[in-house]
Design a protein around this motif. Sequence first.
Motif, PDB file in Angstrom:
ATOM      1  N   VAL A  41      -7.430  13.682   9.772  1.00 31.38           N
ATOM      2  CA  VAL A  41      -5.984  13.840   9.691  1.00 31.38           C
ATOM      3  C   VAL A  41      -5.374  12.450   9.647  1.00 31.38           C
ATOM      4  O   VAL A  41      -5.577  11.642  10.556  1.00 31.38           O
ATOM      5  N   GLY A  42      -4.674  12.160   8.556  1.00 31.06           N
ATOM      6  CA  GLY A  42      -3.984  10.885   8.395  1.00 31.06           C
ATOM      7  C   GLY A  42      -2.514  11.065   8.734  1.00 31.06           C
ATOM      8  O   GLY A  42      -1.848  11.938   8.180  1.00 31.06           O
ATOM      9  N   ILE A  43      -2.031  10.254   9.672  1.00 32.15           N
ATOM     10  CA  ILE A  43      -0.649  10.362  10.156  1.00 32.15           C
ATOM     11  C   ILE A  43       0.096   9.069   9.861  1.00 32.15           C
ATOM     12  O   ILE A  43      -0.420   7.978  10.103  1.00 32.15           O
ATOM     13  N   ASP A  44       1.315   9.190   9.363  1.00 27.80           N
ATOM     14  CA  ASP A  44       2.179   8.028   9.218  1.00 27.80           C
ATOM     15  C   ASP A  44       3.620   8.521   9.314  1.00 27.80           C
ATOM     16  O   ASP A  44       3.894   9.705   9.094  1.00 27.80           O
ATOM     17  N   PHE A  45       4.528   7.605   9.666  1.00 27.74           N
ATOM     18  CA  PHE A  45       5.935   7.985   9.731  1.00 27.74           C
ATOM     19  C   PHE A  45       6.645   7.758   8.400  1.00 27.74           C
ATOM     20  O   PHE A  45       7.751   8.242   8.187  1.00 27.74           O
ATOM     21  N   CYS A  46       6.009   7.052   7.473  1.00 27.76           N
ATOM     22  CA  CYS A  46       6.629   6.714   6.192  1.00 27.76           C
ATOM     23  C   CYS A  46       6.250   7.735   5.114  1.00 27.76           C
ATOM     24  O   CYS A  46       5.104   7.788   4.661  1.00 27.76           O
ATOM     25  N   GLY A  47       7.220   8.538   4.707  1.00 25.46           N
ATOM     26  CA  GLY A  47       6.984   9.570   3.706  1.00 25.46           C
ATOM     27  C   GLY A  47       6.535   9.011   2.367  1.00 25.46           C
ATOM     28  O   GLY A  47       5.715   9.614   1.681  1.00 25.46           O
ATOM     29  N   ARG A  48       7.041   7.859   1.987  1.00 24.21           N
ATOM     30  CA  ARG A  48       6.657   7.268   0.691  1.00 24.21           C
ATOM     31  C   ARG A  48       5.182   6.878   0.689  1.00 24.21           C
ATOM     32  O   ARG A  48       4.483   7.072  -0.307  1.00 24.21           O
ATOM     33  N   PHE A  49       4.688   6.338   1.800  1.00 21.91           N
ATOM     34  CA  PHE A  49       3.266   6.015   1.902  1.00 21.91           C
ATOM     35  C   PHE A  49       2.427   7.286   1.779  1.00 21.91           C
ATOM     36  O   PHE A  49       1.427   7.326   1.078  1.00 21.91           O
ATOM     37  N   LEU A  50       2.845   8.331   2.489  1.00 24.53           N
ATOM     38  CA  LEU A  50       2.079   9.581   2.482  1.00 24.53           C
ATOM     39  C   LEU A  50       2.105  10.256   1.120  1.00 24.53           C
ATOM     40  O   LEU A  50       1.083  10.796   0.677  1.00 24.53           O
ATOM     41  N   ASP A  51       3.243  10.227   0.435  1.00 20.12           N
ATOM     42  CA  ASP A  51       3.309  10.776  -0.926  1.00 20.12           C
ATOM     43  C   ASP A  51       2.313  10.064  -1.839  1.00 20.12           C
ATOM     44  O   ASP A  51       1.627  10.691  -2.641  1.00 20.12           O
ATOM     45  N   THR A  52       2.222   8.753  -1.679  1.00 18.25           N
ATOM     46  CA  THR A  52       1.284   7.965  -2.480  1.00 18.25           C
ATOM     47  C   THR A  52      -0.154   8.329  -2.133  1.00 18.25           C
ATOM     48  O   THR A  52      -0.993   8.492  -3.028  1.00 18.25           O
ATOM     49  N   ALA A  53      -0.448   8.467  -0.839  1.00 20.36           N
ATOM     50  CA  ALA A  53      -1.801   8.853  -0.409  1.00 20.36           C
ATOM     51  C   ALA A  53      -2.193  10.203  -1.014  1.00 20.36           C
ATOM     52  O   ALA A  53      -3.329  10.379  -1.480  1.00 20.36           O
ATOM     53  N   MET A  54      -1.263  11.144  -1.035  1.00 21.02           N
ATOM     54  CA  MET A  54      -1.566  12.473  -1.578  1.00 21.02           C
ATOM     55  C   MET A  54      -1.750  12.439  -3.099  1.00 21.02           C
ATOM     56  O   MET A  54      -2.553  13.197  -3.639  1.00 21.02           O
ATOM     57  N   LYS A  55      -1.046  11.555  -3.776  1.00 16.41           N
ATOM     58  CA  LYS A  55      -1.266  11.387  -5.222  1.00 16.41           C
ATOM     59  C   LYS A  55      -2.676  10.860  -5.469  1.00 16.41           C
ATOM     60  O   LYS A  55      -3.380  11.344  -6.357  1.00 16.41           O
ATOM     61  N   ILE A  56      -3.070   9.865  -4.703  1.00 16.24           N
ATOM     62  CA  ILE A  56      -4.418   9.305  -4.833  1.00 16.24           C
ATOM     63  C   ILE A  56      -5.448  10.380  -4.530  1.00 16.24           C
ATOM     64  O   ILE A  56      -6.455  10.517  -5.227  1.00 16.24           O
ATOM     65  N   GLN A  57      -5.193  11.164  -3.503  1.00 14.15           N
ATOM     66  CA  GLN A  57      -6.102  12.247  -3.105  1.00 14.15           C
ATOM     67  C   GLN A  57      -6.309  13.249  -4.240  1.00 14.15           C
ATOM     68  O   GLN A  57      -7.402  13.772  -4.432  1.00 14.15           O
ATOM     69  N   LYS A  58      -5.252  13.499  -5.006  1.00 14.76           N
ATOM     70  CA  LYS A  58      -5.326  14.451  -6.119  1.00 14.76           C
ATOM     71  C   LYS A  58      -5.856  13.821  -7.399  1.00 14.76           C
ATOM     72  O   LYS A  58      -5.925  14.475  -8.436  1.00 14.76           O
ATOM     73  N   GLY A  59      -6.219  12.538  -7.339  1.00 15.06           N
ATOM     74  CA  GLY A  59      -6.781  11.866  -8.504  1.00 15.06           C
ATOM     75  C   GLY A  59      -5.749  11.376  -9.501  1.00 15.06           C
ATOM     76  O   GLY A  59      -6.090  11.021 -10.626  1.00 15.06           O
ATOM     77  N   LYS A  60      -4.477  11.356  -9.108  1.00 14.08           N
ATOM     78  CA  LYS A  60      -3.437  10.863 -10.013  1.00 14.08           C
ATOM     79  C   LYS A  60      -3.487   9.343 -10.083  1.00 14.08           C
ATOM     80  O   LYS A  60      -3.926   8.679  -9.148  1.00 14.08           O
TER      81      LYS A  60
END
Length: 192
Positions: A60-79
């Motif tokens: 479980v990756g936790i951060d308070f910055c939504g922009r960082f997390l949005d980027t992490a999820m894009k990378i996770q999806k192979g974008k």
Amino acid sequence: MLEKTLQEQYGEMERYSVPLVEVVEEAVAKFNVSTNSVINFGCATGLTSFLLSANFEKVVGIDFCGRFLDTAMKIQKGKVVEYGSRQVAKLPSQSQPSRVQFQQLTWVPNELEGFDVVVFESVERLSEPRGWLYKLWEVVLPGGLLVFSSSHSSWNPSHTLSFVGQWFSLKKTTTINGRSVSVWKLKEVKCE
């Protein structure tokens, strides 16, 4: 800040994230801690979480910055996530992205519990770190580990001790690319 973080994480992964995960893996082996679950506070754009997924069943990756997390999820999806001069942030080859879940939090809620290992990065980014640190003992399973990392010199192991020393005992300290890294083991609770 996003560009800088992507460069630090994906462009220079061998300088910090890879050695940090090696410290986690060595501590897990040395103290015979389960690799069922790990929580990564301060995960930013997700690289440490992805690296941890190679050896942990649940990350479980936790951060308070939504922009960082949005980027992490894009990378996770192979974008394709570009940064700098046409560099691309990519999943590490050994990662298991399906094992990783990202969440945005501004503090440690009561519902987060039951993790074998806590990896806490970049406490200096938080406006109120005490609220996060005082609850860590409730997040870690008995016998579990806390791996604490900070680039700010005031967050050295002796200062961190004042926040977590009641529940954790210091087992190892090291420095990775100018960051102080300490490994703590949850103390045994004795019922009388």
